[in-house]
Structures are given as C-alpha cells and as structure tokens.
Write a protein that holds these residues in place. Sequence first.
Motif, short mmCIF file in Angstrom:
data_model
loop_
_atom_site.label_atom_id
_atom_site.label_comp_id
_atom_site.label_asym_id
_atom_site.label_seq_id
_atom_site.Cartn_x
_atom_site.Cartn_y
_atom_site.Cartn_z
N LYS A 60 0.84 -1.21 0.00
CA LYS A 60 0.00 0.00 0.00
C LYS A 60 0.87 1.26 0.00
CE LYS A 60 -4.02 -2.08 2.31
NZ LYS A 60 -4.87 -2.09 3.53
N THR A 61 1.97 1.22 0.75
CA THR A 61 2.87 2.38 0.80
C THR A 61 3.44 2.68 -0.59
OG1 THR A 61 3.47 1.89 3.09
CG2 THR A 61 4.96 3.31 1.84
N ARG A 62 3.89 1.63 -1.31
CA ARG A 62 4.44 1.83 -2.67
C ARG A 62 3.37 2.33 -3.62
NH1 ARG A 62 7.84 -0.11 1.02
NH2 ARG A 62 9.99 -0.01 0.28
N LEU A 63 2.16 1.86 -3.42
CA LEU A 63 1.06 2.29 -4.28
C LEU A 63 0.80 3.78 -4.10
CD1 LEU A 63 -0.74 0.79 -6.29
CD2 LEU A 63 -2.43 0.50 -4.48
N GLU A 64 0.85 4.24 -2.85
CA GLU A 64 0.64 5.66 -2.57
C GLU A 64 1.77 6.52 -3.15
OE1 GLU A 64 0.44 5.66 1.63
OE2 GLU A 64 -1.57 4.74 1.74
N ARG A 65 2.99 5.99 -3.17
CA ARG A 65 4.13 6.75 -3.69
C ARG A 65 4.22 6.72 -5.21
NH1 ARG A 65 9.03 4.13 -0.24
NH2 ARG A 65 8.40 4.71 1.88
N GLY A 66 3.43 5.86 -5.85
CA GLY A 66 3.53 5.71 -7.29
C GLY A 66 4.70 4.84 -7.71
N GLU A 67 5.16 3.98 -6.78
CA GLU A 67 6.27 3.08 -7.09
C GLU A 67 5.75 1.67 -7.37
OE1 GLU A 67 9.30 5.53 -4.09
OE2 GLU A 67 8.71 3.48 -3.62
N GLN A 68 6.59 0.85 -7.93
CA GLN A 68 6.18 -0.49 -8.34
C GLN A 68 6.67 -1.55 -7.35
OE1 GLN A 68 8.05 -0.24 -12.22
NE2 GLN A 68 6.05 -0.14 -13.25
N SER A 69 5.93 -2.67 -7.31
CA SER A 69 6.27 -3.78 -6.42
C SER A 69 6.27 -5.07 -7.22
CB SER A 69 5.26 -3.89 -5.27
OG SER A 69 5.17 -2.68 -4.54
N LEU A 70 7.04 -6.03 -6.73
CA LEU A 70 7.09 -7.37 -7.33
C LEU A 70 6.85 -8.40 -6.24
CD1 LEU A 70 7.87 -9.62 -9.38
CD2 LEU A 70 10.28 -9.18 -8.81
N LEU A 71 5.87 -9.27 -6.46
CA LEU A 71 5.64 -10.40 -5.57
C LEU A 71 6.13 -11.66 -6.28
CD1 LEU A 71 2.15 -9.70 -3.96
CD2 LEU A 71 4.43 -9.27 -3.04
N PHE A 72 7.08 -12.32 -5.66
CA PHE A 72 7.71 -13.50 -6.28
C PHE A 72 7.19 -14.76 -5.61
CE2 PHE A 72 11.14 -16.68 -6.12
CZ PHE A 72 11.33 -16.88 -7.48
N ILE A 73 6.59 -15.63 -6.42
CA ILE A 73 6.18 -16.95 -5.94
C ILE A 73 6.43 -17.93 -7.07
CG2 ILE A 73 3.77 -16.42 -6.56
CD1 ILE A 73 2.92 -18.41 -4.36
N ASN A 74 7.31 -18.87 -6.84
CA ASN A 74 7.74 -19.76 -7.92
C ASN A 74 6.78 -20.94 -8.06
OD1 ASN A 74 9.40 -20.31 -10.04
ND2 ASN A 74 10.90 -21.45 -8.84
N ARG A 75 5.51 -20.61 -8.25
CA ARG A 75 4.50 -21.64 -8.39
C ARG A 75 3.34 -21.07 -9.20
NH1 ARG A 75 2.99 -22.50 -3.18
NH2 ARG A 75 4.72 -23.92 -2.78
N ARG A 76 3.22 -21.48 -10.45
CA ARG A 76 2.13 -20.98 -11.27
C ARG A 76 0.86 -21.78 -11.00
NH1 ARG A 76 1.93 -23.96 -16.36
NH2 ARG A 76 3.61 -25.50 -16.42
N GLY A 77 -0.25 -21.33 -11.58
CA GLY A 77 -1.53 -21.96 -11.32
C GLY A 77 -2.25 -21.25 -10.18
N TYR A 78 -3.40 -21.81 -9.77
CA TYR A 78 -4.21 -21.20 -8.71
C TYR A 78 -3.77 -21.71 -7.34
CZ TYR A 78 -8.29 -19.57 -6.13
OH TYR A 78 -9.11 -18.95 -5.23
#
Length: 738
Positions: free
Chosen positions: A421-439
């Motif tokens: 949320k903090t990055r969203l307010e600043r207009g910055e980007q975030s990356l969430l890394f999870i090495n598992r595709r699918g649902y």
Amino acid sequence: MTEQTTIQHPYILKVALDVPLDGVFDYRSDTPLQAGQRVLVPFGPRKQVGIVVGTASESDIAPARLKSIIRHFDQEPALDAEFFSLLKFCADYYQYPYGQALLAALPARLRQTEPAQARQQFCYWLNAVGLAAGLDMLPARQVVQRRIFSALLEHGRLREADLAELSPGWRKGLAALSELGWIEQEQVYAGLRSILHASSVQPELNAEQSYAVQSVLQQRNEFRPWLLHGITGSGKTEVYMCLLQAILAGNEDQALVLVPEINLTPQLEARFRSRLPEYSLVTLHSNLSESERLQNWRLAQTGAARIVIGTRLSVFAPMPRLKCIIVDEEHDTSYKQQDSMRYHARDVALVRAQRRNIPIVLGSATPALETWHNAQVGRYGLLSLQQRAVSQSQLPQVKCVDVSKVQMQDGLSLPLVKALKTRLERGEQSLLFINRRGYAPVLLCNACHWIAPCMRCSSRLVVHLRQGCLRCHHCGHEQKIVRQCPSCGNPDLHPTGHGTQRLEEVLVKLLPEARILRVDRDSTRRKNALDHMLAAVHAGEVDILIGTQMLAKGHDFPNLTLVGVLDTDSALFSPDFRATERLFAQLMQVAGRAGRADKAGEVLIQTTLPEHHLFNALRGQDYAAYASGILQEREIAQFPPYEFLALVRAEANDYAPVQGFLQFAAEAAREMGSAALVYDPVRPQMERLKGMERGQLLMQASSRQVLQQLLRQLTPQMRAHPLSNRVRWNVDVDPQEF
C-alpha cells in the motif's frame, strides 16, 4: 575408361550418422569429399543425412557390400576441425554416441534430406529517382511510407531488421515505394544489425569495472578463466561490452556470449546492438524459426557475424575467428541439458576456450559453488564488483517476516500488505515473487485428506481455476476439476496453498485500485507476450507484478522498490544437496530487482525460519560467507566440488526391467575394481514420470579421470546388455538434479 577406374578405386568415406550406435560408418564415393561435408546415405531401409568425418584407404567391409552415398551437398561450407574435435570430446566425456552428438549440434535444416536453404536477406536504398522526388511527394497520411523514406534518406542503406523496427507494416510500405520506382535492393549475407537506435552514450566505468576490463585484456591472447563476481546492478553487462569493444576493434575477430534463458536474449541483444552497432550481431535460440536459425548459424560459421548471443546450444556454433567467450549468469541450471547428450554449456565453453587459447569470463552475482571454489584455489581469476554501477543506487534492505508470529491475510502477511500500500501511494512499483504458477498447488479433501494425484507421475495435480482444470506441471496431464472426493464422496474440496493465479485474485480484492500484472508461463504463451508485458512495466502502466522465476534475473525496472517473496521454505528441506544453493541464488537475484535506480529498495521474505543461516547471509548480501559455509559442509559430506559424480538413469513401463538393468550395471561396475564408489540402485524422488517407472544408480570418485575410466568400460557393457532394449537409459555426468 575413367568410369571404370573410378569403380575399381572408389573413395572410402567415414560418415557420422544420427543413430544410437558407437563409431562411424563406411561408405564409398565416386568423387573425393572433404571432412565436414554433408552427404545423403542409405541406412537400412531409410535415407539419412550424415557428416563426412574423414576418409580411409580401405574398409573392413567387403567392397561388394560397401554402399555408396546417394548425394553430397557441395554448395555448403564444410564444418571445420574444431567443430569435430569439440563434439568428439563431449561425446566421450558425456558418454553419448558421436554421430548423435554431432548431428544434434546442427540446425534442424541441416539434418533434413533436402538442400538447406536459409531465408534470403535484402538491403534497400533510395535510387536517383527517389532522391529526386523527395519526401514531399508522399501524402501526409502515408505515415509508414514517409517513415521508411526518411530513414533511408538519413542512413543510406537499411536491412530488413532495421525496417522491421520502424513499423510492423514495413513490407507493405516498402512495396508501395518500390511500385513508384524509388527503391533499389540487393541480397546480403552479412550479420544482422540495427543502426536506428545506436547509442553514442558510453557510461564511465568505475574503478572496479575498469580493473576487471584491464585484467582480462592483459591476458587476452591466452587461455584464462575469469570469474566476474558482481552484486546485482553492479554493471557486469557494461564490463562485457567494454571487453568486446576492445577485443573486436580493428580486426575480424568474433565473440560468443552465452545466456541461460531465451527471455534474456532480446534484452541483452538490444543493449549490445545499441552500444556496439558497428559489429554484426546474430542470436541463436529456440524462439527463432528454422530458417532464421540456419541463417544466423551460417553467418557465425562464415565469420560474417562478429558477435553471437545465444542459449546453451550456441556453445557449439562454428566460429572460425573466436577470440573471447562470455557466460552470463554462469550458475544457472538452464546451461545443463536435461535430455539427449547431457552436457553443461558452461563447462563445454571452458573446454572450447582452453583449446582456442582465449579468455573466458563467467559472470554471476551468485556463482556456482564449483566455480567459486575454483576461483578461491586460484584456478580461475577472481574479479569482484561490490558497488552498484548507478552511483545513487544502493543495495536493497532485506528483511524476513516470521509468518508464524504475524497475522496473515490470504497468504500475505500484514507487513507485506502494508508495504504494498505504501508503494502504491508513492507511485512506485512492487514485485511479488512466488515460484508456483496456477491457482493452488493441491486440491484437498478436508474429510479424508485425499489430494488430487497425477495418475502418470508421482506428483500432485495443480489447480488452474480459471481454466476449470487440474494440470500436472511435469507431464502436462490435464483433467476437469472433480466436484466430490473420489475417496470418501465429500463434496467439500478446497484448493490449498497459493499459486500466481490465486495471488492475483487476492490482490485484486485487497488493492482494487492497483494495476496488477501476472507474468508466468501460462500468461506468456502467446508470441511476444512477455515483450509487451515488460514494455508495460517500463511505461509505468503496472503497479504490482506477480511473477515466477521468469522475473528473477536480468530485468531492470527503475521504479520498482519493493520485492515480496512467498513460500520459500520447502527448498530448505529438499533431499537434493544443491537445493539451498539454488534457493540462495534465486533469492539474491530476485532481491536485486529492487532499488536499482535512485530510490531505496526493500525486500520482505515470508518464512517460518527467519534465523536460518541462508537468510542471515541474504540479509547481509554476503555471498562469500554463505559459500564458505556450504563448501565446508560439502567437503565433510564429500559432495562436489570435492568429489565427482555420475548418474545412470533408467525408466520403463514396469519397474522390474529397470531394477534388473541397474543392478547389472552396479555389479559390473564393482567387478571392474575401480576406485570409484558405486551405490546401490534406488528410486528417485519422482519415482514415476509421464507413466514411466524410474530408477537411478549413483557413482562417485575423487577424480574425473577415475570416473571417466570406469564409464568408458561400463557404458559399452550396458549398451550390449539384453535389458538395454527394454528400458530407456542414459548416463548423466556431473548431474545437477537427483
């Protein structure tokens, strides 16, 4: 009279064929052919393409039974001796039939029975009529035509690759100009290059980068392996380009640059084309069409291509004036071939550099432990880049979030949600890394704890909710999602765990205002999909990236300041002794995506083991300390790099022949009296794969020579054993996975 003489004294050719048999085959020819030429020969009931590897004055086969070649392809340049020598070494070292190794290293078009035709390339320019007419003669609405005209006017001559960068509709626009009689063309064979986006800006090297470049150049005329160990963002690519600029200047020499994955090739290619536009450059990877691959391979073979950038198979590309090899991300397991001849491209590159007496640079932020060990004992030169190339850029701050002590919300800890949320307010980007595709990784019955299994593999089916299916990521098996438990009939089945699709769904609910982009193998199936996604990220059209290892390395997002890492603990308990090494490299790489420009970066890792020594080293960004500890463990356990391994794998529809074959191999190996240690055959962790029952036999020795001597005696015996026809088996020297 001449014809009679030819029949009495035919030329005997030694021909290598793509068949699972040792040795080469004798054929006769009425005309003399040189080694390296392709020929079409009869082999049993079929016709096969072969490669002439030599000639002989006589044959063990009776003259009446010696078959003649059907034809030879004399319009093609012959393969050189270096190509044969390198493939022969690999075939011997990796215990693979020479003919199959040789033919597999060629583009597919050179393995077909018809003459191989590469796609023709043309160069275009404005003739006198077009120059006299001028741009004003074209209507303003003809945007593409005017763009092409202006580019030709500015640069003189342009190739098809250059025109393609101007507009996707360049062919139609060029055709219209040709109809006006304004265009001249000629066929060209030189390497593809782009002069439209050449950059005159050359960043100034810092002291560490300058030292690295000068160290390599001082020994540019001799074999010397260099480990370029640089933290993420330290400017390793800039070192590569400065090296090539110096080595290729003022001569016709060539350089080979290896990258581990296809999705890294376009980015590296764009940077090299921009900085080194004066050198013809081609790429070699599996995303090229067969025609394009043949064309680029021949440009390398003739020396027209000065720089070749490619994935692992490119290590065999014929380059007559090769003067330097660079292996980027040398630790990456993608360099290891997992079927056919199981070679390691980094190791083959080292052999090639040694034979040519040229320098080779191995670059990585997290080197393979074997490479790091060689640098520590002095076999390789060590060049360190410990500061980021961008002066305002700092290493990201790495923190571990103990998920056993904080509140969780659909797989995300509250500290991570707050940071997003903090990055969203600043207009910055975030990356969430999870090495598992699918649902979700499993479909679970809460009543009897049944988990949806794959019937063809020893694995679980992954839930793909949007497609309404269960899918195996090992064999590709797919079926509809079951509505009730087949074990107890319970209709209350739950997708358990998180994959990229589920994480995307959770974030849409938590942060509805965020622009979210999921990047994994499912979302990038369409051609050029990844390029479009990355362009959207650079254009600021994405707030949160959700990705697998596709995003872990090689990408530079200046506005990305937060990386969140989910579900990493399972690798800490893997029976594979290399699992933690791969995890550390992966986490270091993905952490390096944060804060690469002038904005501070932060990395939050969700784990139940925040005090694990791997995370302690990661927080300090201290690869050397981590590697030192792991090497001590390897030495005590007698694992590589202190010992050398070979693995015999076998599989069949039934395990009985697999067990019998491997038991024979183990007993035969022990009877040879070798100093190598031969273990009993066992089932691997994945006991069944794609419907095949699997087993493996491990051999271990304190030196490569002892292991190779054993394999040279054992492999022919395994090929001659009756069970070898009932099982699929292979020898994996220096295995990377177990």
